[in-house]
Design an enzyme around this catalytic site. Structure first.
Site, PDB file in Angstrom:
ATOM      1  N   HIS A 153     102.297  -0.763 -12.481  1.00  0.00           N
ATOM      2  CA  HIS A 153     102.753  -1.310 -14.330  1.00  0.00           C
ATOM      3  C   HIS A 153     101.466  -0.920 -14.574  1.00  0.00           C
ATOM      4  CE1 HIS A 153     104.515  -4.828 -16.273  1.00  0.00           C
ATOM      5  NE2 HIS A 153     103.603  -4.452 -16.890  1.00  0.00           N
ATOM      6  N   ASP A 162      92.802 -10.808 -11.013  1.00  0.00           N
ATOM      7  CA  ASP A 162      92.485 -10.245  -9.881  1.00  0.00           C
ATOM      8  C   ASP A 162      92.689 -10.669  -8.626  1.00  0.00           C
ATOM      9  OD1 ASP A 162      92.525  -6.541  -9.891  1.00  0.00           O
ATOM     10  OD2 ASP A 162      92.163  -7.757  -7.677  1.00  0.00           O
ATOM     11  N   HIS A 214      91.919  -3.267 -16.230  1.00  0.00           N
ATOM     12  CA  HIS A 214      91.061  -4.303 -15.512  1.00  0.00           C
ATOM     13  C   HIS A 214      89.440  -4.343 -16.109  1.00  0.00           C
ATOM     14  CE1 HIS A 214      92.254  -2.716 -11.652  1.00  0.00           C
ATOM     15  NE2 HIS A 214      92.404  -1.747 -12.219  1.00  0.00           N
ATOM     16  N   HIS A 227      97.783  -1.012 -16.307  1.00  0.00           N
ATOM     17  CA  HIS A 227      96.769  -1.813 -16.532  1.00  0.00           C
ATOM     18  C   HIS A 227      95.568  -2.138 -17.030  1.00  0.00           C
ATOM     19  CE1 HIS A 227      97.353  -1.207 -12.419  1.00  0.00           C
ATOM     20  NE2 HIS A 227      95.738  -1.284 -11.908  1.00  0.00           N
ATOM     21  N   CYS A 282     109.075  -3.884  -9.375  1.00  0.00           N
ATOM     22  CA  CYS A 282     108.228  -4.224  -9.773  1.00  0.00           C
ATOM     23  C   CYS A 282     106.170  -4.931  -9.871  1.00  0.00           C
ATOM     24  CB  CYS A 282     107.275  -3.448 -10.970  1.00  0.00           C
ATOM     25  SG  CYS A 282     105.953  -3.516 -12.255  1.00  0.00           S
ATOM     26  N   GLY A 303      93.283   6.253  -8.333  1.00  0.00           N
ATOM     27  CA  GLY A 303      93.051   5.525  -6.600  1.00  0.00           C
ATOM     28  C   GLY A 303      94.668   4.539  -7.267  1.00  0.00           C
ATOM     29  N   THR A 317      97.156   1.986  -7.777  1.00  0.00           N
ATOM     30  CA  THR A 317      98.239   1.981  -6.476  1.00  0.00           C
ATOM     31  C   THR A 317      99.278   0.841  -7.154  1.00  0.00           C
ATOM     32  OG1 THR A 317      96.544  -0.258  -6.699  1.00  0.00           O
ATOM     33  CG2 THR A 317      96.063   1.538  -4.783  1.00  0.00           C
ATOM     34  N   HIS A 364     107.626  -2.746 -19.271  1.00  0.00           N
ATOM     35  CA  HIS A 364     106.753  -2.114 -17.856  1.00  0.00           C
ATOM     36  C   HIS A 364     106.908  -0.497 -18.494  1.00  0.00           C
ATOM     37  CE1 HIS A 364     107.093  -0.646 -13.601  1.00  0.00           C
ATOM     38  NE2 HIS A 364     107.873   0.769 -14.873  1.00  0.00           N
TER      39      HIS A 364
HETATM   40  P1  AMP Z   1      94.465   0.016  -9.495  1.00  0.00           P
HETATM   41  O1  AMP Z   1      93.944   0.541  -8.406  1.00  0.00           O
HETATM   42  O2  AMP Z   1      93.799   0.147 -10.373  1.00  0.00           O
HETATM   43  O3  AMP Z   1      96.332   0.131  -9.373  1.00  0.00           O
HETATM   44  O4  AMP Z   1      94.972  -1.573  -9.967  1.00  0.00           O
HETATM   45  C1  AMP Z   1      95.924  -2.853  -8.852  1.00  0.00           C
HETATM   46  C2  AMP Z   1      94.733  -3.694  -8.875  1.00  0.00           C
HETATM   47  O5  AMP Z   1      95.757  -4.943  -8.918  1.00  0.00           O
HETATM   48  C3  AMP Z   1      93.891  -3.843  -7.227  1.00  0.00           C
HETATM   49  O6  AMP Z   1      92.512  -3.751  -8.042  1.00  0.00           O
HETATM   50  C4  AMP Z   1      94.274  -5.300  -6.269  1.00  0.00           C
HETATM   51  O7  AMP Z   1      93.634  -6.402  -6.168  1.00  0.00           O
HETATM   52  C5  AMP Z   1      95.334  -5.717  -7.877  1.00  0.00           C
HETATM   53  N1  AMP Z   1      96.421  -6.463  -6.820  1.00  0.00           N
HETATM   54  C6  AMP Z   1      97.212  -6.044  -6.136  1.00  0.00           C
HETATM   55  N2  AMP Z   1      97.843  -7.270  -5.735  1.00  0.00           N
HETATM   56  C7  AMP Z   1      97.819  -8.701  -6.974  1.00  0.00           C
HETATM   57  C8  AMP Z   1      98.512  -9.645  -7.115  1.00  0.00           C
HETATM   58  N3  AMP Z   1      99.491 -10.017  -6.101  1.00  0.00           N
HETATM   59  N4  AMP Z   1      97.652 -10.361  -8.396  1.00  0.00           N
HETATM   60  C9  AMP Z   1      96.036  -9.790  -8.340  1.00  0.00           C
HETATM   61  N5  AMP Z   1      95.943  -8.911  -8.301  1.00  0.00           N
HETATM   62  C10 AMP Z   1      96.798  -7.840  -7.847  1.00  0.00           C
HETATM   63 ZN    ZN Z   2     106.261  -3.343 -14.182  1.00  0.00          ZN
END
Ligand code: AMP
Ligand code: ZN
Length: 114
Positions: free
Chosen positions: A98, A30, A102, A100, A4, A93, A95, A46
């Site tokens: 885990h 981010d 924003h 999170h 993850c 959306g 991606t 997790h």
């Molecule tokens: P979500 O679309 O809500 O799943 O957001 C995932 C977020 O993780 C996106 O805004 C990405 O820009 C961010 N993200 C992906 N990889 C990393 C990373 N290595 N460091 C910081 N942010 C990341």
């Molecule tokens: Zn995780």
């Protein structure tokens, strides 16, 4: 969760720009910011998504919200205001699976959500 992305960031296996950390949550910038301040606040355990919350892990919601307030203060947006977004599942959306939150700020975002 060995592969993850955010678990690996929390463990320090993948670099991140840390903003805040306590016993329960980790917060980092981010990598692709959508606002001047764009920080992700994640539980150290997790949990796949908001849908992965249950009676056993629900206390993380409290820890995350405490973390969000501390992040807002650390980033200097606690008085100007900020928006908190959680994407859950395909239609939102999501991606990274885990949980999170924003935290977006540093700009006037107006009243529209979408
Ligand atoms: P979500 O679309 O809500 O799943 O957001 C995932 C977020 O993780 C996106 O805004 C990405 O820009 C961010 N993200 C992906 N990889 C990393 C990373 N290595 N460091 C910081 N942010 C990341
Ligand atoms: Zn995780």
């Amino acid at each position: 969760m060995d592969n993850c992305l955010f678990c690996r960031i929390i463990k320090g296996e993948i670099p991140s720009s840390k903003v805040y950390e306590d016993e329960y949550v980790y917060a980092f910038k981010d990598i692709n910011p959508a606002a001047p301040v764009h920080v992700l606040v994640v539980p150290k355990v997790h949990i796949d998504s908001l849908e992965g919350l249950n009676e056993e892990n629900l206390q993380n919601v409290v820890h995350i919200h405490r973390g969000i307030k501390n992040v807002a203060k650390a980033m200097g947006i606690n008085e100007s205001g900020y928006r908190v977004i959680v994407n859950c599942g395909k239609n939102a959306g999501q991606t990274v699976f885990h949980l999170h939150y924003h935290v977006l700020g540093g700009i006037e975002m107006g009243e529209k959500i979408l």
